[in-house]
Design an enzyme around this catalytic site. Structure first.
Site, PDB file in Angstrom:
ATOM      1  N   HIS A  94       0.823  -1.219   0.000  1.00 57.05           N
ATOM      2  CA  HIS A  94       0.000   0.000   0.000  1.00 57.05           C
ATOM      3  C   HIS A  94       0.854   1.265   0.000  1.00 57.05           C
ATOM      4  O   HIS A  94       0.355   2.343  -0.308  1.00 57.05           O
ATOM      5  CB  HIS A  94      -1.052  -0.023   1.114  1.00 57.05           C
ATOM      6  CG  HIS A  94      -0.567   0.278   2.494  1.00 57.05           C
ATOM      7  ND1 HIS A  94      -0.240  -0.684   3.415  1.00 57.05           N
ATOM      8  CD2 HIS A  94      -0.374   1.458   3.122  1.00 57.05           C
ATOM      9  CE1 HIS A  94       0.116  -0.112   4.550  1.00 57.05           C
ATOM     10  NE2 HIS A  94       0.054   1.185   4.396  1.00 57.05           N
ATOM     11  N   ASP A 230       1.271  -7.653   2.304  1.00 52.28           N
ATOM     12  CA  ASP A 230       1.369  -6.210   2.048  1.00 52.28           C
ATOM     13  C   ASP A 230       2.836  -5.759   1.917  1.00 52.28           C
ATOM     14  O   ASP A 230       3.373  -5.095   2.796  1.00 52.28           O
ATOM     15  CB  ASP A 230       0.667  -5.453   3.181  1.00 52.28           C
ATOM     16  CG  ASP A 230       0.344  -4.015   2.789  1.00 52.28           C
ATOM     17  OD1 ASP A 230       0.910  -3.527   1.795  1.00 52.28           O
ATOM     18  OD2 ASP A 230      -0.465  -3.375   3.486  1.00 52.28           O
ATOM     19  N   SER A 670       3.978   2.542   8.218  1.00 55.94           N
ATOM     20  CA  SER A 670       3.725   1.497   7.232  1.00 55.94           C
ATOM     21  C   SER A 670       5.003   1.172   6.477  1.00 55.94           C
ATOM     22  O   SER A 670       5.687   2.067   5.995  1.00 55.94           O
ATOM     23  CB  SER A 670       2.669   1.955   6.229  1.00 55.94           C
ATOM     24  OG  SER A 670       1.410   1.895   6.824  1.00 55.94           O
TER      25      SER A 670
HETATM   26  N1  ARG Z   1      -4.608   0.692   7.264  1.00 56.44           N
HETATM   27  C1  ARG Z   1      -3.298   0.678   6.696  1.00 56.44           C
HETATM   28  C2  ARG Z   1      -2.545   1.943   7.043  1.00 56.44           C
HETATM   29  O1  ARG Z   1      -3.126   2.982   7.199  1.00 56.44           O
HETATM   30  C3  ARG Z   1      -3.322   0.571   5.231  1.00 56.44           C
HETATM   31  C4  ARG Z   1      -3.728  -0.765   4.773  1.00 56.44           C
HETATM   32  C5  ARG Z   1      -3.873  -0.796   3.297  1.00 56.44           C
HETATM   33  N2  ARG Z   1      -4.663  -1.917   2.899  1.00 56.44           N
HETATM   34  C6  ARG Z   1      -5.910  -1.817   2.405  1.00 56.44           C
HETATM   35  N3  ARG Z   1      -6.585  -2.908   2.196  1.00 56.44           N
HETATM   36  N4  ARG Z   1      -6.433  -0.678   2.119  1.00 56.44           N
HETATM   37  O2  ARG Z   1      -1.356   1.944   7.090  1.00 56.44           O
END
Ligand code: ARG
Length: 754
Positions: A94, A230, A670
């Site tokens: 992501h 991811d 992230s």
């Molecule tokens: N919630 C995660 C973050 O803010 C991002 C995950 C991305 N994955 C998704 N399925 N949208 O770092």
């Protein structure tokens, strides 16, 4: 009711034990020895403090990278880590999503199919993307704070700080060689300088298909149990002499000062886990009134407007693959924030964060009132903060609606705003009487239009007329209905009369007649710009009208709650003074931090226990061929069926996908490496869990978890799924010598017999 009361008490108990918990805290690397090292050793760290953070020798910090889209970033959208002596980097899927999207088209759909460079030549450059590595950081507090006084205005204070730091920054930049950033900490009670080397040639090396990298989609996002691979892979390139350089063919892979070795031994409960990265922002020192403000007036309009936009985008994305590719990155970003805000708002209620903060604030007030000198300094601090939030309360809702549905409502309105400068020049040209000067103005018009022409293709690359027309209709209607009549621009009222309140008809009209509705029309206009055409343009007229309404609204809002910065600074100071023996960590502010903790499961609610690992068979359990968030790639299925996991299998033969730790992270972390006690990479942090969504406002020891993709799954996908084993060969992989299973069984049997 009962549940809430129980939770409230539980929360209080958790909160008091908070001070002893080592897992809370986003710590500054330069203080590792003084504040955290002994505790980290107790928990399982085997490295020395110098191996973690050293200015003079290569250390762990040299492998940590901040990703940004600016040549001189002040913040980072994600973290990455260097994993080979050839500048190879891992980050999240992501985090690479926007770059992957930019390289994608119907013909080369890397979002859907994944991308793997099978040689260096195939690695893809990413214009504008940068990788920052921290050279050193320095405490500037003693050079700054003594020069400031509490009687200074906030503007005066900022100016003084700027003046003091400008020379220091200039010296540290070594003639522009480094990007030097000074930031305030603890609400302006401390200042630190960060000196970065910024690399500008960052290439995409690999990405799994979204069915792996985004498995579970928005449904599983922010939640455990999770089964997402991811990760994505990039590489930093430098000039042939090793210095940072813009993209050039002859550039060479970075020779890093340090890279992380990788361990494929896997994790067990309670294992030590260290995470490094660039957490973006937290507000752990917010008062009860600050949280109340967010809950009452800040979140609701954002959630509502984002939700409407997402729904409209999705309708078009589901109907057309090309639209889906074009809007993928925008959609993912807004969907992520939208769900975050919903979760945070729910968490604040469920965990009674406001009640908890009230108890703390009352305790602080008691401490202040117990001493006349404290009273003098901090006596009105809490009241001042409460009043500032109260003042801001009136102005924020209309401003959010107007910004998101008006100026930021649709792409066409965003495009239209770019024509303001050109219009001004056209007016000047028209009004100029002097022939010579008029010709000069014409030249300026030409120059500006030419510049706009060059960026046109980029602007419209991720734009679809039919989608944006719908978005325009929905957003304009929301603007009209949510905002009072005095904030309706005249242009909008006129149009509503003309189209009898039919926003779709209005949208039809705008997109049929605006020169900004597609790139062909925009191009034709910019080749021969005319003031008359621009002034008549329905999108341009609305954009200008919005600006005229919203700008005063914005400045009025900015003038409210002026005392907040100062009061929050004093509040933070008082909190620290009240607890002199507690080690404090500053709120996240997009500077390098580390957090340490352990691999741990959790109990989300009554009678439910969550394990700390998920497996590939869980991916199969979630498979749903009719829902594109849960499609499983046939190749992955085949590997699952043949159990072809190679050295990446767990000891019981299964394939682990994700695991949990109790580290303290937030957005910006992230892609951060999760590191074991030996300094080896064991996974990539990529998310937080639903039950602890209010964590950016208050840490929740027993509930808060970091979701990590296991590095063994990452390597399995690269090697077995993608056949890109050459990338695995670049890594330095450690594995404890595997015990041959049969001999072990034999000895155990022998022991039994004996
Ligand atoms: N919630 C995660 C973050 O803010 C991002 C995950 C991305 N994955 C998704 N399925 N949208 O770092």
């Amino acid at each position: 009711m009962k549940k809430l009361t129980i939770l409230f008490v539980a929360f209080l108990i958790l909160a008091t034990s908070m001070q002893m918990k080592a897992d809370e805290g986003m710590w500054l690397p330069m203080y590792v020895k003084r504040l955290n090292f002994v505790d980290m050793q107790k928990k399982g760290l085997q490295l020395t403090a110098e191996e973690i953070y050293s200015v003079n020798h290569s250390s762990l910090k040299d492998a940590i990278v901040g990703l940004a889209n600016s040549p001189r970033p002040r913040g980072y959208f994600c973290t990455a880590e260097i994993v080979s002596d050839q500048g190879l980097m891992f980050t999240n899927h992501h985090c690479g999503y926007n770059a992957i999207q930019k390289h994608s088209s119907l013909e080369y759909d890397y979002l859907t199919d994944g991308f793997w460079a099978m040689s260096r030549e195939e690695e893809l450059p990413n214009e504008g993307m940068t990788a920052s590595i921290l050279v050193y950081m320095e405490d500037l507090t003693d050079s700054i704070i003594p020069m400031l006084s509490d009687t200074m205005s906030e503007a005066g204070r900022s100016a003084a700080v700027r003046k003091i730091t400008s020379r220091i920054k200039e010296r540290a930049s070594e003639d522009g060689k480094y990007n030097v950033i000074v930031k305030s900490f603890f609400e302006g009670n401390e200042y630190y300088m960060f000196v970065y080397q910024v690399y500008k040639d960052v290439r995409l090396v690999g990405a799994p298909p979204s069915s792996i990298g985004k498995f579970g989609g928005d449904t599983d996002n922010w939640m455990w149990p999770r089964h997402t691979g991811d990760f994505s892979i990039f590489r930093i390139y430098t000039a042939p002499d090793g210095s940072p350089a813009e993209y050039a063919k002859e550039n060479i892979p970075l020779k890093p000062k340090h890279f992380l070795p990788v361990s494929i031994d896997g994790v067990k409960e309670n294992d030590f886990a260290l995470i490094w990265g660039f957490p973006g922002s937290t507000e752990r020192y917010l008062t009860a009134s600050g949280v109340q403000y967010k809950e009452d007036v800040y979140y609701p309009p954002i959630i509502e407007t984002f939700g409407a936009k997402l729904e409209t985008w999705k309708k078009h994305m589901d109907a057309d693959q090309e639209v889906k590719i074009k809007y993928a990155s925008k959609h993912a970003g807004v969907a992520n924030s939208w769900k975050y805000l919903i979760g945070q708002s729910k968490g604040i209620k469920d965990l009674n964060v406001i009640g908890q903060k009230k108890v703390f604030d009352a305790e602080l007030q008691k401490w202040i009132d117990a001493d006349p000198s404290r009273q003098e300094k901090y006596g009105t601090v809490l009241a001042d903060i409460d009043q500032a939030w109260e003042e801001k309360k009136d102005g924020i809702e209309p401003l959010i609606y107007a910004s998101i549905t008006g100026m930021g409502g649709s792409d066409i309105i965003a495009f239209a705003q770019k024509y303001s400068g050109l219009k001004e020049l056209l007016v000047l040209q028209k009004e100029e009487k002097d022939k010579k000067k008029k010709a000069k103005k014409a030249g300026q018009v030409r120059e500006t239009a030419d510049k706009m022409l060059t960026s046109l293709a980029g602007d419209y690359k991720n734009y679809d007329l039919a989608t944006d027309r719908d978005v325009f209709a929905v957003m304009t209607e929301m603007y009209y209905k949510k905002l009072p009549a005095d904030l309706h621009p005249e242009e909008l009222q006129k149009m509503m009369k003309k189209f009898k309140g039919d926003f779709s008809a209005y949208a039809e009209y705008v997109f049929a007649n605006s020169l900004m509705a597609d790139s062909v029309r925009a191009k034709a206009f910019l080749q021969d710009p005319s003031l008359k055409t621009l002034e008549k343009d329905p999108a341009f007229r609305l954009a200008e009208a919005y600006i005229q309404k919203i700008m005063p609204l914005r400045s009025e809002f900015m003038s409210k709650g002026q005392g907040l910065d100062k009061a929050e600074r004093l509040y933070t100071q008082a909190i620290r003074e009240m607890q002199p023996d507690k080690a404090f960590y500053p709120d996240a502010n997009s500077t390098m931090r580390f957090t340490y903790g352990q691999v741990l499961p959790y109990d989300p609610r009554d009678a439910v226990e969550y394990d700390y690992v998920t497996h590939l068979y869980g991916v199969m359990e979630k498979e749903d061929p009719d829902n594109d968030e849960f499609i499983v790639d046939p190749k992955l299925k085949e590997l699952y069926e043949t159990k072809d996991y190679g050295p990446y299998a767990a000891k019981d033969g299964s394939m682990v996908v994700c695991f949990l730790t109790n580290n303290d992270i937030t957005g910006g972390n992230s892609g951060s490496p999760v590191i074991n006690g030996k300094g080896e990479l064991i996974g990539l942090a990529f998310d937080g869990n639903w039950e602890a969504m209010s964590s950016d406002i208050g840490f929740i020891p027993d509930l808060q978890r970091t979701i990590v993709v296991d590095v063994r799954y990452v390597l399995f996908i690269i090697d077995k799924f993608a056949g890109a084993g050459h990338l695995v060969d670049e890594l330095s992989i450690s594995q404890a010598a595997p015990k041959p299973v049969h001999t072990r069984i034999k000895t155990e049997i022998q022991v039994l017999v004996e």
